[in-house]
Scaffold this motif. Structure first.
Motif, PDB file in Angstrom:
ATOM      1  N   ALA A  27      80.316  22.079  50.569  1.00 28.84           N
ATOM      2  CA  ALA A  27      80.616  21.655  49.196  1.00 28.84           C
ATOM      3  C   ALA A  27      79.328  21.447  48.404  1.00 28.84           C
ATOM      4  O   ALA A  27      79.256  21.791  47.208  1.00 28.84           O
ATOM      5  N   LEU A  28      78.303  20.906  49.062  1.00 23.95           N
ATOM      6  CA  LEU A  28      77.009  20.724  48.397  1.00 23.95           C
ATOM      7  C   LEU A  28      76.374  22.070  48.059  1.00 23.95           C
ATOM      8  O   LEU A  28      75.822  22.255  46.969  1.00 23.95           O
ATOM      9  N   VAL A  29      76.475  23.008  48.993  1.00 21.97           N
ATOM     10  CA  VAL A  29      75.937  24.348  48.747  1.00 21.97           C
ATOM     11  C   VAL A  29      76.628  24.988  47.551  1.00 21.97           C
ATOM     12  O   VAL A  29      75.985  25.541  46.659  1.00 21.97           O
ATOM     13  N   LYS A  30      77.954  24.903  47.517  1.00 19.38           N
ATOM     14  CA  LYS A  30      78.726  25.503  46.410  1.00 19.38           C
ATOM     15  C   LYS A  30      78.373  24.856  45.085  1.00 19.38           C
ATOM     16  O   LYS A  30      78.230  25.537  44.051  1.00 19.38           O
ATOM     17  N   ASP A  31      78.203  23.555  45.104  1.00 15.26           N
ATOM     18  CA  ASP A  31      77.845  22.844  43.878  1.00 15.26           C
ATOM     19  C   ASP A  31      76.519  23.340  43.325  1.00 15.26           C
ATOM     20  O   ASP A  31      76.383  23.585  42.120  1.00 15.26           O
ATOM     21  N   TRP A  32      75.532  23.512  44.198  1.00 19.17           N
ATOM     22  CA  TRP A  32      74.225  23.977  43.748  1.00 19.17           C
ATOM     23  C   TRP A  32      74.277  25.437  43.301  1.00 19.17           C
ATOM     24  O   TRP A  32      73.636  25.809  42.299  1.00 19.17           O
ATOM     25  N   GLY A 262      71.192  10.530  46.185  1.00 20.96           N
ATOM     26  CA  GLY A 262      70.712  11.223  44.990  1.00 20.96           C
ATOM     27  C   GLY A 262      71.548  12.450  44.677  1.00 20.96           C
ATOM     28  O   GLY A 262      71.854  12.734  43.520  1.00 20.96           O
ATOM     29  N   LEU A 263      71.939  13.186  45.709  1.00 14.09           N
ATOM     30  CA  LEU A 263      72.790  14.358  45.489  1.00 14.09           C
ATOM     31  C   LEU A 263      74.136  13.934  44.919  1.00 14.09           C
ATOM     32  O   LEU A 263      74.672  14.582  44.020  1.00 14.09           O
ATOM     33  N   GLY A 264      74.648  12.804  45.456  1.00  6.72           N
ATOM     34  CA  GLY A 264      75.935  12.334  44.948  1.00  6.72           C
ATOM     35  C   GLY A 264      75.884  11.942  43.487  1.00  6.72           C
ATOM     36  O   GLY A 264      76.808  12.206  42.724  1.00  6.72           O
ATOM     37  N   ASN A 265      74.762  11.348  43.072  1.00 12.75           N
ATOM     38  CA  ASN A 265      74.627  10.936  41.673  1.00 12.75           C
ATOM     39  C   ASN A 265      74.483  12.108  40.718  1.00 12.75           C
ATOM     40  O   ASN A 265      74.769  12.005  39.532  1.00 12.75           O
ATOM     41  N   ASN A 266      74.042  13.260  41.264  1.00  9.64           N
ATOM     42  CA  ASN A 266      73.841  14.431  40.405  1.00  9.64           C
ATOM     43  C   ASN A 266      75.064  15.322  40.313  1.00  9.64           C
ATOM     44  O   ASN A 266      75.073  16.297  39.569  1.00  9.64           O
ATOM     45  N   GLN A 267      76.073  15.011  41.090  1.00  4.63           N
ATOM     46  CA  GLN A 267      77.272  15.863  41.076  1.00  4.63           C
ATOM     47  C   GLN A 267      78.115  15.573  39.824  1.00  4.63           C
ATOM     48  O   GLN A 267      78.134  14.493  39.316  1.00  4.63           O
TER      49      GLN A 267
END
Length: 267
Positions: A27-32, A262-267
């Motif tokens: 999910a993180l990969v797809k988001d980026w 930090g990744l969660g805050n940027n989503q």
């Protein structure tokens, strides 16, 4: 990010990072991939060298990321280790005009190379120096453990083993770089010293002439008890003195947690 004209980024979930939480990682990969520009999806693929526990999850992750690459018209960069059949199975299921990319550090046979190319893949061929040729030319070949070629592992024993295995494979000669010779390459000129646990089961058998210690050390491994570098003790009785290991692990866990927050805050 700071050098867009010089550094070209790719994004992907590496197969050795596919664990129980692989769906969250995907999910993180797809988001980026959706929110910024990348030039490829990778490294992705299947790695069965270290562990086969998550084979099905690796297949699913590989397939899903191929689909994202096709949607974005991006090449894929494939990591394949002892998994050509599994890789080809997934590629066959996703075969289309939008599928293209590179087999990173290709190590397969001629038959496998032709099959990879049939999927619109190019082959990344990493060169390996020929130790016999270098030796015949009078080159003083030594091993190091602090560069990109060694993956920064800093593990002298592992580098000695890898050097021997690679040369034997590339020259198809099981007698190349025996343990004593490759260990000498790794320690030549050094004034540092280490004490190894000879009672470890991995240091058996000792050989008829009690002469297999170096071979066992290089190819099987054992625990390092003492390590001295430039006259300074870095490890004594199996305990590291130069680094507070417990504190280092705690700081690492904290840094990773901060990163994910930090990744969660940027989503």
């Amino acid at each position: 990010v700071n050098y867009p004209k010089d550094v070209f980024l790719m994004m992907g979930l590496h197969p050795t990072s596919v664990k129980e939480n692989y769906k969250e990682e995907l999910a993180l990969v797809k988001d980026w991939i959706d929110k910024r520009k990348f030039f490829a999806v990778g490294e992705i693929g299947i790695d069965l060298y270290w562990d086969k526990t998550f084979l099905e999850q690796q297949k699913e992750s590989f397939k899903k990321q191929i689909q994202w690459a096709k949607e974005k018209k991006l090449p894929i960069i494939i990591h394949c280790r002892e998994a050509f059949d599994e890789i080809f199975e997934v590629l066959e299921s996703e075969k289309s005009k939008d599928l293209f990319g590179i087999f990173h550090c290709f190590t397969g046979t001629l038959v496998q190379a032709k099959k990879a190319i049939s999927y619109n893949m190019k082959l990344g061929i990493g060169g390996t120096m020929s130790y016999p040729a270098m030796k015949d030319a009078g080159v003083d070949v030594r091993l190091g453990t602090d560069g990109a070629g060694s993956n920064n592992s800093l593990d002298l024993r592992q580098e000695a083993k890898l050097a021997s295995m690679v040369q034997r494979h590339d020259h198809w000669d099981p007698t190349l770089l025996p343990a004593a010779e490759v260990f000498s390459m790794a320690t030549k000129g050094s004034r540092d010293w280490a004490v190894w646990n000879l009672d470890d089961i991995r240091m058996r058998p000792i050989g008829r002439q009690n002469d297999r210690h170096i071979a066992n050390l290089v190819f099987n491994g054992t625990d390092c008890l003492d390590l001295w570098v430039e006259g300074k003790a870095l490890r004594r009785d199996g305990i590291t003195l130069s680094v507070d290991e417990a504190n280092a692990i705690s700081e690492l866990d904290s840094a990773v947690e901060t990163y994910y927050q930090g990744l969660g805050n940027n989503q």
